[in-house]
Design a protein around this motif. Structure first.
Motif, mmCIF file in Angstrom:
data_model
loop_
_atom_site.group_PDB
_atom_site.id
_atom_site.type_symbol
_atom_site.label_atom_id
_atom_site.label_comp_id
_atom_site.label_asym_id
_atom_site.label_seq_id
_atom_site.Cartn_x
_atom_site.Cartn_y
_atom_site.Cartn_z
ATOM 1 N N ALA A 1 101.196 159.570 -44.368
ATOM 2 C CA ALA A 1 101.401 158.405 -45.230
ATOM 3 C C ALA A 1 102.648 157.645 -44.803
ATOM 4 C CB ALA A 1 101.505 158.831 -46.690
ATOM 5 N N PHE A 2 103.674 158.369 -44.430
ATOM 6 C CA PHE A 2 104.912 157.724 -43.990
ATOM 7 C C PHE A 2 104.684 156.973 -42.680
ATOM 8 C CE2 PHE A 2 109.103 157.645 -41.919
ATOM 9 C CZ PHE A 2 109.797 156.942 -42.890
ATOM 10 N N ALA A 3 103.929 157.574 -41.753
ATOM 11 C CA ALA A 3 103.626 156.896 -40.486
ATOM 12 C C ALA A 3 102.830 155.624 -40.758
ATOM 13 C CB ALA A 3 102.852 157.828 -39.560
ATOM 14 N N GLY A 4 101.881 155.696 -41.684
ATOM 15 C CA GLY A 4 101.121 154.505 -42.055
ATOM 16 C C GLY A 4 102.013 153.434 -42.657
ATOM 17 N N ALA A 5 102.953 153.862 -43.484
ATOM 18 C CA ALA A 5 103.896 152.908 -44.080
ATOM 19 C C ALA A 5 104.755 152.254 -42.997
ATOM 20 C CB ALA A 5 104.776 153.602 -45.110
ATOM 21 N N CYS A 6 105.183 153.032 -42.024
ATOM 22 C CA CYS A 6 105.989 152.478 -40.926
ATOM 23 C C CYS A 6 105.195 151.430 -40.149
ATOM 24 C CB CYS A 6 106.464 153.586 -39.993
ATOM 25 S SG CYS A 6 107.797 154.590 -40.660
ATOM 26 N N ILE A 7 103.927 151.724 -39.885
ATOM 27 C CA ILE A 7 103.083 150.756 -39.176
ATOM 28 C C ILE A 7 102.899 149.496 -40.017
ATOM 29 C CG2 ILE A 7 100.731 150.347 -38.331
ATOM 30 C CD1 ILE A 7 100.710 153.365 -37.525
ATOM 31 N N ALA A 8 102.661 149.671 -41.311
ATOM 32 C CA ALA A 8 102.488 148.516 -42.197
ATOM 33 C C ALA A 8 103.751 147.661 -42.244
ATOM 34 C CB ALA A 8 102.100 148.985 -43.598
ATOM 35 N N VAL A 9 104.912 148.281 -42.294
ATOM 36 C CA VAL A 9 106.180 147.543 -42.322
ATOM 37 C C VAL A 9 106.385 146.802 -41.010
ATOM 38 C CG1 VAL A 9 108.691 147.834 -42.378
ATOM 39 C CG2 VAL A 9 107.259 149.003 -44.058
ATOM 40 N N PHE A 10 106.081 147.456 -39.901
ATOM 41 C CA PHE A 10 106.185 146.837 -38.584
ATOM 42 C C PHE A 10 105.312 145.580 -38.524
ATOM 43 C CE2 PHE A 10 104.799 146.464 -34.131
ATOM 44 C CZ PHE A 10 106.023 146.415 -33.476
ATOM 45 N N LEU B 1 104.121 143.832 -41.089
ATOM 46 C CA LEU B 1 104.619 142.845 -42.045
ATOM 47 C C LEU B 1 105.780 142.048 -41.446
ATOM 48 C CD1 LEU B 1 104.278 141.735 -44.939
ATOM 49 C CD2 LEU B 1 105.993 143.411 -45.654
ATOM 50 N N ALA B 2 106.654 142.708 -40.720
ATOM 51 C CA ALA B 2 107.779 142.013 -40.088
ATOM 52 C C ALA B 2 107.285 141.070 -38.988
ATOM 53 C CB ALA B 2 108.785 143.021 -39.525
ATOM 54 N N VAL C 1 111.401 147.498 -39.548
ATOM 55 C CA VAL C 1 111.667 146.104 -39.927
ATOM 56 C C VAL C 1 112.276 145.361 -38.744
ATOM 57 C CG1 VAL C 1 113.073 144.584 -41.384
ATOM 58 C CG2 VAL C 1 111.907 146.551 -42.403
ATOM 59 N N VAL C 2 113.285 145.941 -38.123
ATOM 60 C CA VAL C 2 113.977 145.284 -37.013
ATOM 61 C C VAL C 2 113.060 145.132 -35.804
ATOM 62 C CG1 VAL C 2 115.878 145.534 -35.366
ATOM 63 C CG2 VAL C 2 116.253 146.020 -37.785
ATOM 64 N N LEU C 3 112.357 146.198 -35.440
ATOM 65 C CA LEU C 3 111.479 146.131 -34.267
ATOM 66 C C LEU C 3 110.292 145.196 -34.495
ATOM 67 C CD1 LEU C 3 111.446 149.855 -33.076
ATOM 68 C CD2 LEU C 3 112.729 147.916 -32.118
ATOM 69 N N GLY C 4 109.752 145.183 -35.707
ATOM 70 C CA GLY C 4 108.651 144.264 -36.012
ATOM 71 C C GLY C 4 109.095 142.817 -35.928
#
Length: 142
Positions: A24-33, A35-36, A116-119
């Motif tokens: 779930a955390f990996a999915g959240a990281c992808i979603a944040v990426f 979104l950015a 966030v930064v990388l996205g």
């Protein structure tokens, strides 16, 4: 925690949106990426729409009929025009996304902050070379 940490259990924007597993955390990281990236693409799209509108107005002022020229110079016409209403809606979406990204960064989770930064960096990489302005006066988070 008000310091950077590396846990995988995080509340992300909502009480019910908690990453209780590594997947779930990996999915959240992808979603944040993503979104950015979308945030950067939205800024670019808004700039392109504004440029097209300015060129269209300039064309009408050069070659339009007196009636068209009179409409273009009317502040009410410009304010209630489709392009301005679209820009207003897109501006609201941009504000919402920027504050969501800021709040995600403020979880102080190092992985989410990095996403966030990388996205944003990747989004800028995709379209930044086409932008006409380096700084954006409409920025809300930086």
């Amino acid at each position: 925690m008000m310091y950077f940490h590396a846990g995988s259990t995080e509340y992300i924007l909502f009480k019910d949106l908690c990453t209780n597993s590594d997947g779930a955390f990996a999915g959240a990281c992808i979603a944040v990426f993503v979104l950015a990236i979308l945030y950067e693409l939205l800024k670019f799209w808004r700039e392109q729409l504004q440029r097209q509108y300015i060129f269209r107005v300039a064309h009408i002022m050069r070659e339009g009929t007196p009636e068209e020229k009179g409409q273009i110079t009317s502040a009410v016409y410009r304010m209630m025009s489709g392009p301005h209403l679209l820009q207003t809606i897109l501006h609201a979406v941009q504000i919402f996304i920027s504050y969501c990204l800021m709040l995600i960064f403020m979880t102080y989770n190092a992985y989410l902050a990095l996403c966030v930064v990388l996205g944003a960096a990747f989004g800028y990489f995709l379209v930044g070379w086409k932008r006409t302005q380096i700084t954006d006066s409409n920025e809300h988070c930086h």
